[in-house]
Design a protein around this motif. Structure first.
Motif, short mmCIF file in Angstrom:
data_model
loop_
_atom_site.label_atom_id
_atom_site.label_comp_id
_atom_site.label_asym_id
_atom_site.label_seq_id
_atom_site.Cartn_x
_atom_site.Cartn_y
_atom_site.Cartn_z
N UNK A 30 -4.16 21.62 20.41
CA UNK A 30 -5.10 22.00 19.37
C UNK A 30 -5.53 23.45 19.53
N UNK A 31 -5.49 23.96 20.76
CA UNK A 31 -5.91 25.35 20.97
C UNK A 31 -4.92 26.35 20.39
N UNK A 32 -3.71 25.90 20.08
CA UNK A 32 -2.70 26.80 19.51
C UNK A 32 -3.03 27.19 18.07
N UNK A 33 -3.71 26.29 17.39
CA UNK A 33 -3.99 26.52 15.96
C UNK A 33 -4.81 27.79 15.74
N UNK A 34 -5.95 27.99 16.45
CA UNK A 34 -6.68 29.25 16.23
C UNK A 34 -5.85 30.49 16.53
N UNK A 35 -5.00 30.43 17.55
CA UNK A 35 -4.16 31.59 17.88
C UNK A 35 -3.20 31.89 16.73
N UNK A 36 -2.61 30.86 16.15
CA UNK A 36 -1.71 31.06 15.01
C UNK A 36 -2.47 31.59 13.80
N UNK A 37 -3.68 31.08 13.60
CA UNK A 37 -4.48 31.55 12.46
C UNK A 37 -4.88 33.01 12.63
N UNK A 38 -5.15 33.42 13.86
CA UNK A 38 -5.50 34.82 14.11
C UNK A 38 -4.31 35.73 13.79
N UNK A 39 -3.10 35.29 14.15
CA UNK A 39 -1.90 36.05 13.81
C UNK A 39 -1.72 36.13 12.30
N UNK A 40 -1.91 34.99 11.62
CA UNK A 40 -1.78 34.98 10.16
C UNK A 40 -2.82 35.87 9.50
N UNK A 41 -4.03 35.88 10.06
CA UNK A 41 -5.10 36.71 9.52
C UNK A 41 -4.75 38.19 9.63
N UNK A 42 -4.24 38.58 10.78
CA UNK A 42 -3.86 39.98 10.97
C UNK A 42 -2.76 40.38 10.00
N UNK A 43 -1.78 39.50 9.82
CA UNK A 43 -0.69 39.78 8.90
C UNK A 43 -1.19 39.90 7.46
N UNK A 44 -2.08 39.00 7.07
CA UNK A 44 -2.61 39.04 5.70
C UNK A 44 -3.42 40.31 5.46
N UNK A 45 -4.17 40.73 6.47
CA UNK A 45 -4.95 41.97 6.33
C UNK A 45 -4.03 43.18 6.21
N UNK A 46 -2.97 43.21 7.03
CA UNK A 46 -2.02 44.33 6.97
C UNK A 46 -1.37 44.45 5.59
N UNK A 47 -1.09 43.31 4.99
CA UNK A 47 -0.40 43.30 3.71
C UNK A 47 -1.36 43.32 2.52
#
Length: 70
Positions: free
Chosen positions: A1-18
C-alpha cells in the motif's frame, strides 16, 4: 500500500511538467485520500494489538451456581 503514494507523487510531477491542471487536481485528491487510508490502516493495527482479558465471572470462582434456578 505504501507504493501507491510514491506512484501518485511521480504522476503529480509529470502532470505538473506537462501543464495538465485537471490531472494535477485529481492526483492531489487521490494522494490525500491514500494518505488518509494509510493512516487509518496504521491506527487500526495499533488498536487491534490491545489484548482484552475480559471480566472474570466471580460467581464461578466462589462456587455459586450460575443458573437462575435457586
Amino acid at each position: 500500500m505504501e507504493e501507491i503514494p510514491a506512484n501518485l507523487i511521480d504522476r503529480l510531477a509529470e502532470a505538473k511538467e506537462q501543464g495538465r491542471l485537471g490531472e494535477v487536481a485529481a492526483v492531489e485528491t487521490a494522494l490525500a485520500a491514500a494518505g488518509q487510508k494509510l493512516q487509518a490502516m496504521q491506527e487500526a493495527t495499533i488498536r487491534t494489538t490491545v489484548l482484552s482479558l475480559g471480566v472474570p465471572d466471580i460467581r464461578r470462582s466462589v462456587g455459586r451456581p450460575t443458573g437462575s434456578g435457586t
